[in-house]
Design an enzyme around this catalytic site. Structure first.
Site, short mmCIF file in Angstrom:
data_model
loop_
_atom_site.label_atom_id
_atom_site.label_comp_id
_atom_site.label_asym_id
_atom_site.label_seq_id
_atom_site.Cartn_x
_atom_site.Cartn_y
_atom_site.Cartn_z
N LYS A 53 0.84 -1.21 0.00
CA LYS A 53 0.00 0.00 0.00
C LYS A 53 0.88 1.26 0.00
O LYS A 53 0.63 2.20 -0.74
CB LYS A 53 -0.93 0.00 1.22
CG LYS A 53 -2.03 -1.06 1.14
CD LYS A 53 -2.81 -1.20 2.45
CE LYS A 53 -3.77 -2.38 2.37
NZ LYS A 53 -4.52 -2.62 3.61
N GLN A 97 -4.35 -1.34 9.91
CA GLN A 97 -4.37 -2.68 9.31
C GLN A 97 -5.01 -3.67 10.28
O GLN A 97 -4.68 -3.71 11.47
CB GLN A 97 -2.94 -3.09 8.94
CG GLN A 97 -2.84 -4.40 8.19
CD GLN A 97 -3.43 -4.37 6.77
OE1 GLN A 97 -3.60 -3.30 6.18
NE2 GLN A 97 -3.76 -5.53 6.24
N ASP A 120 -10.52 3.19 4.29
CA ASP A 120 -10.97 1.79 4.18
C ASP A 120 -12.48 1.69 3.95
O ASP A 120 -12.97 0.62 3.58
CB ASP A 120 -10.67 1.04 5.48
CG ASP A 120 -9.36 0.26 5.43
OD1 ASP A 120 -9.04 -0.26 4.35
OD2 ASP A 120 -8.71 0.16 6.48
N1 GUN Z 1 -6.80 -6.57 6.50
C1 GUN Z 1 -7.12 -7.29 5.39
N2 GUN Z 1 -7.68 -6.49 4.45
C2 GUN Z 1 -7.70 -5.24 4.97
C3 GUN Z 1 -8.16 -4.01 4.46
O1 GUN Z 1 -8.67 -3.88 3.34
N3 GUN Z 1 -8.00 -2.93 5.29
C4 GUN Z 1 -7.45 -3.05 6.53
N4 GUN Z 1 -7.37 -1.95 7.28
N5 GUN Z 1 -7.03 -4.20 7.03
C5 GUN Z 1 -7.16 -5.29 6.24
#
Ligand code: GUN
Length: 283
Positions: A53, A97, A120
């Protein structure tokens, strides 16, 4: 024999558009979007996701900061950090995350992120917007899936869509987005009886279960569009929830794993970060 929907290729085009948007926003405002990612603990899979990311942000000309916290961080300390970032005018997006250690209430963490910085799309107000069909930040994976479906040029309206999986992150929101596009939507899950019969009716099948090859070719309707959200490690190889090699002989379009939904999730996150920036800086 089906067409492969390459998330890798489609995401490149989106990332280029985001890069151009960022350059224009820099000219207009003198600033670029700044995403702050918080990673608690040492989970290697989470670390590789957040690294991807961050890299994508920087490549698109955005600012990215990774805050790594020990897994002993208290819930209060994490909430205080989020509140500080909420109030920081230099921060436009906050991503914590998931999953978090068990002593931290994930819902409370998500609710604490300011809605306008919720890249998100997990905040209850953004979730509500999806359910009401109102504008809001869409969660990245469902947003990427809808972009892929639309890229096929096939009509969604009136089609039978089956979503296998009912998670808050993928299954539920993607079902709502398909409904908004006037599909007839069924959500299946671990207690569903006769999944095969439902799958054989599906013109659009979204598999988001996390079980390798659980969708077999005998479950695929001739000409269906298949979106495979699964990422499963089998003998050191990444495979999806769909038996790709066999299913592609029946589907009209299918996404590969890797190189399908994964890169689209990151591209959608970049789009969301730009949207949050615009809400904060240009409205
Ligand atoms: N863990 C797995 N997928 C995601 C996501 O799309 N966002 C976040 N914040 N954590 C994750």
């Amino acid at each position: 024999m089906s067409n492969i929907i390459s998330g890798k290729e489609l995401s490149k085009t989106i990332r280029q558009t985001v890069k151009e948007d960022v350059a224009k926003l820099l000219e207009q405002t003198g600033k670029v979007p700044h995403l702050v990612v918080i990673l608690v603990g040492e989970d290697p899979a989470s670390l590789s996701y957040v690294t991807a990311k961050e890299k994508a942000c920087v490549k698109a000309g955005m600012k990215s900061t990774l805050l790594r916290k020990d897994e002993t961080i208290t819930e209060d300390e994490l909430l205080t950090l989020i509140r500080t970032l909420n109030d920081d005018p230099d921060v436009h997006g906050i991503l914590v995350q998931l999953p978090l250690p068990r002593h931290i209430d994930e819902n409370l963490v998500i609710e604490t992120i300011r809605q306008a910085k919720d890249v998100d799309g997990f905040h209850p107000l953004n979730v509500a917007a999806v359910h009401l069909g109102l504008p809001g930040i869409l969660p990245a994976t469902p947003k990427g899936i809808m972009t892929m479906l639309k890229s096929t040029g096939m009509e969604i309206k009136g089609k039978n869509a089956l979503v296998i999986g009912r998670s808050n992150i993928v299954g539920k929101p993607v079902a709502m987005l398909l409904l908004k596009e006037h599909a007839t939507v069924t959500i299946a899950h671990s207690r569903t009886v006769n999944l095969k019969a439902l799958a054989l009716q599906a013109d659009i099948l979204v598999a988001a279960v996390g079980r390798a090859n659980m969708v077999t070719a005998d479950m695929v309707k001739e000409g269906a569009i298949i979106i495979d959200v699964g990422v499963n490690r089998v003998d050191d190889k990444l495979v999806g929830d769909v038996d790709f090699d066999a299913a592609k002989e029946k589907a009209s379009f299918i996404t590969p794993v890797p190189g399908g939904v994964g890169p689209m999730t990151i591209a959608s996150l970049l789009q969301n970060t730009v949207e949050c920036f615009k809400m904060i800086e240009t409205k």
